[in-house]
Write an enzyme that holds these catalytic residues in place. Sequence first.
Site, short mmCIF file in Angstrom:
data_model
loop_
_atom_site.label_atom_id
_atom_site.label_comp_id
_atom_site.label_asym_id
_atom_site.label_seq_id
_atom_site.Cartn_x
_atom_site.Cartn_y
_atom_site.Cartn_z
N PHE A 192 16.07 28.87 23.60
CA PHE A 192 17.11 27.90 23.09
C PHE A 192 18.35 27.85 24.16
O PHE A 192 18.62 29.02 24.41
CB PHE A 192 17.35 28.13 21.82
CG PHE A 192 18.12 27.07 21.20
CD1 PHE A 192 17.57 25.86 20.73
CD2 PHE A 192 19.27 27.46 20.76
CE1 PHE A 192 18.34 24.75 20.36
CE2 PHE A 192 20.10 26.25 20.08
CZ PHE A 192 19.67 25.05 19.78
N ASP A 225 15.26 36.85 19.21
CA ASP A 225 15.97 36.00 18.00
C ASP A 225 14.78 35.45 17.26
O ASP A 225 13.83 34.80 17.88
CB ASP A 225 16.40 34.76 19.18
CG ASP A 225 17.21 33.64 18.23
OD1 ASP A 225 16.83 33.50 17.01
OD2 ASP A 225 17.81 33.14 18.78
N TYR A 228 18.61 28.80 8.40
CA TYR A 228 18.72 27.53 7.80
C TYR A 228 17.41 26.89 8.23
O TYR A 228 17.02 25.86 7.63
CB TYR A 228 19.84 26.64 8.02
CG TYR A 228 20.16 26.49 9.51
CD1 TYR A 228 19.35 25.55 10.52
CD2 TYR A 228 21.38 27.20 10.22
CE1 TYR A 228 19.77 25.85 11.75
CE2 TYR A 228 21.72 27.08 11.43
CZ TYR A 228 20.81 26.65 12.38
OH TYR A 228 21.31 26.27 13.64
N LYS A 229 16.42 27.76 8.74
CA LYS A 229 15.27 27.20 9.30
C LYS A 229 14.15 27.60 8.21
O LYS A 229 14.10 26.90 6.96
CB LYS A 229 14.81 27.59 10.60
CG LYS A 229 15.76 26.98 11.77
CD LYS A 229 15.20 27.61 13.17
CE LYS A 229 16.17 27.16 14.00
NZ LYS A 229 16.28 25.61 14.49
N ARG A 252 7.90 17.10 17.50
CA ARG A 252 7.93 18.54 16.98
C ARG A 252 7.39 18.35 15.38
O ARG A 252 8.45 17.80 14.85
CB ARG A 252 9.16 19.31 17.47
CG ARG A 252 8.85 20.65 17.44
CD ARG A 252 10.33 21.32 17.97
NE ARG A 252 11.32 21.16 16.99
CZ ARG A 252 12.49 22.06 16.68
NH1 ARG A 252 12.49 23.09 17.56
NH2 ARG A 252 13.38 21.74 15.83
#
Lengths: 416, 416
Positions: free
Chosen positions: A130, A202, A227-228, A376
């Site tokens: 990312f 990560d 938050y995922k 996705r």
Amino acid sequence: MTTAPHALAVRAAALDAAAPLGHVRERFLLPDGVVYLDGNSLGPLPASVPPVLDDVVHRQWGTGLIRSWNGHGWWDAPARVGDLVGRLIGAAPGQTLAGDSTSVQLYNALSAAAALRSGRPLMVTDPDHFPTNQYLTDAVARRLGLSVHRVRPTGLPAFLAAEGDQVAVVGYSPVDYRTGELHDMAVLTEAAQRAGALVLWDLSHAAGALPVQVDDLGVDFAVGCGYKFLSGGPGAPAFVYVARRHHADWRPPVTGWNGHADPFGLHEEYVPARGVGRGRIGTPPVLSLLCLEAALSVFDDVDLTQVRAKSLSLTGFFLHCTDVLLGGLGFERVTPPEPERRGSQVSLRHPHAYGLVRALEDRGVIGDMRAPDLLRFGVNALFTTHRDVLEAVTCLREVTAKGAYVSAAQGAGTVT
Amino acid sequence: MTTAPHALAVRAAALDAAAPLGHVRERFLLPDGVVYLDGNSLGPLPASVPPVLDDVVHRQWGTGLIRSWNGHGWWDAPARVGDLVGRLIGAAPGQTLAGDSTSVQLYNALSAAAALRSGRPLMVTDPDHFPTNQYLTDAVARRLGLSVHRVRPTGLPAFLAAEGDQVAVVGYSPVDYRTGELHDMAVLTEAAQRAGALVLWDLSHAAGALPVQVDDLGVDFAVGCGYKFLSGGPGAPAFVYVARRHHADWRPPVTGWNGHADPFGLHEEYVPARGVGRGRIGTPPVLSLLCLEAALSVFDDVDLTQVRAKSLSLTGFFLHCTDVLLGGLGFERVTPPEPERRGSQVSLRHPHAYGLVRALEDRGVIGDMRAPDLLRFGVNALFTTHRDVLEAVTCLREVTAKGAYVSAAQGAGTVT
């Protein structure tokens, strides 16, 4: 082809009936008429959150006022919430801390890790990592006078065989955020450490989605976002894990007063708190932090091996549906078919990715896209059903076959 | 002495009747039976907050899900909320950003400021500055190979006359967080800049409490917190101000993906966004950020010169009450008596500060203490009344005269 949808519907129903964790879906307040396949970007609202937030706002802040820092445990929240996350990533208590953003946690952890291997001039990261991970690896390396090598996880063992003794830190994600490919944390951790490097994972796309065992694998540092798959709310605080063996020596560069050994002594000189606590920086966003804490209760009594099994059933069924329903429509499957190489998402490539995702959204099927051409779809075994999956792929077939996708020009500005 | 309390009560009533902003108190949900004089540490709950948070949680997060990043303006919130704060500190739009903690903002801003004056080996801060400012000045200096000189604001002109051409950055607060002393921002800014240094102000104890004019004064950088006089909630996001003339050149070291020029392009290389926007780091805590935004509406139609006038009336009356009521009880007045040297708080020194603050709290009067012996009472002209002030000092007289304070041993652990 006319019987295929029916057969798939029968199969979806059978898989849902057989799958574990069906009762957990009720722990989320999912809107009617929506198939939500973007919980890998923003988890949905857990039912446990609104009453807690109401209490935090009215009783704790409104009535308790400043007294709530102790009276309602605000001061201890970063460690307390950190330990709740720690339970999901295989960390014994006292090594995980919640707060700040993943980017800030990365900056502190990468800097501290590199300093623990001073004398080694290289930092290694994934060219497909990312962006924020890449930017911060570059930033930390520049600051410390190091170089960054971008090496794909598959190439890491060979790279380390050649230059391993030069490497200070290896920073990877177990799940490629674009393709959904899962890398083997055990193999990569062992390879990095055998070369004498430290490893920083990560876990943003792994925590809460699959079993992770940072203690057992001997991971050095980890970070991740709240938050995922943790469903802690938009911009929920991140977390950092620091293995206990590094507690005495790690030195995060952003030294805020919350991380002082005696924060209320108001000393002129910084003396770091013991352990992971020195990773605290400034005053944390209490509302967002306690919202994350409330959200984590959806994991009560949930077995992550069941989560993983159901997730694989969901992504496997997704891939099966794409095979049956999307043939000849211009899609390329990006996510690996082998279960052991899949995270908790399915990615497809299509030249009209942007417009297709918008068209799906107009029909209540929410996925997302990543530039330039990836669609996705994240599954979260806590609430996603096989029926959701079939509905999404069926809808994707319809909008693609009809050419009903929204063009980028029509929809410019919608980026998530 | 028997008539003094009555005369003070009459005077408080008259002052309250004459004071502006009386109608603004209703914008806060203050608990019954409490005199709250700690709004300089944690502002109370604005009435505007609960309905907004309810909307953010249920409609925006719960129903809008990922779509709310654009659909409900989450993505633009740091700039939008920043501009709302900018209005209160005299910053034209586009120079102020909300997000992260004051500590993180300080690290980025101090680093960037020092880099803009590379070649100058000194950073100057106040030995009485809040600890996090001192820790981070030390941290940034160490990282950049600079030295830190601690110089009290009153000594700054003399110091600069001797060593000004060595100074890269001067970082001060206009209000001493312990004593409440107000320093002259114009004089100190001018002195620092005349020496060729940049100036960074921490406005945590000034923003929303008194008129600040960062643009007019030519301030270079400023930061401040959102949870004191801005009443944005516990741990509300902080803000950073970067004067437009530095927008092209400032380089915050913590380079997260939100601060990229094209964040959704997912590029491998970091290219900073234009302007203050490169101060964005990771995904901001949306709940806390939108809570701050809602809270800032209490400043709608509020004139900060009126806030300042009323604040001075309140602190002046507080000092008068201490003169009349606290004589012979062992208190030392710490806050300067001259209005132009007072922030929006009154500090008193007493050997039993801790126990007295606890005893006041038990009686519904909430101030705070700072180790080892300071009692600190903040007034916020948006809701504090002269009657509150009299009630607090009267209560302080009673508990002190009776020796009714809680000993530190009894109450250990209560630190705010």
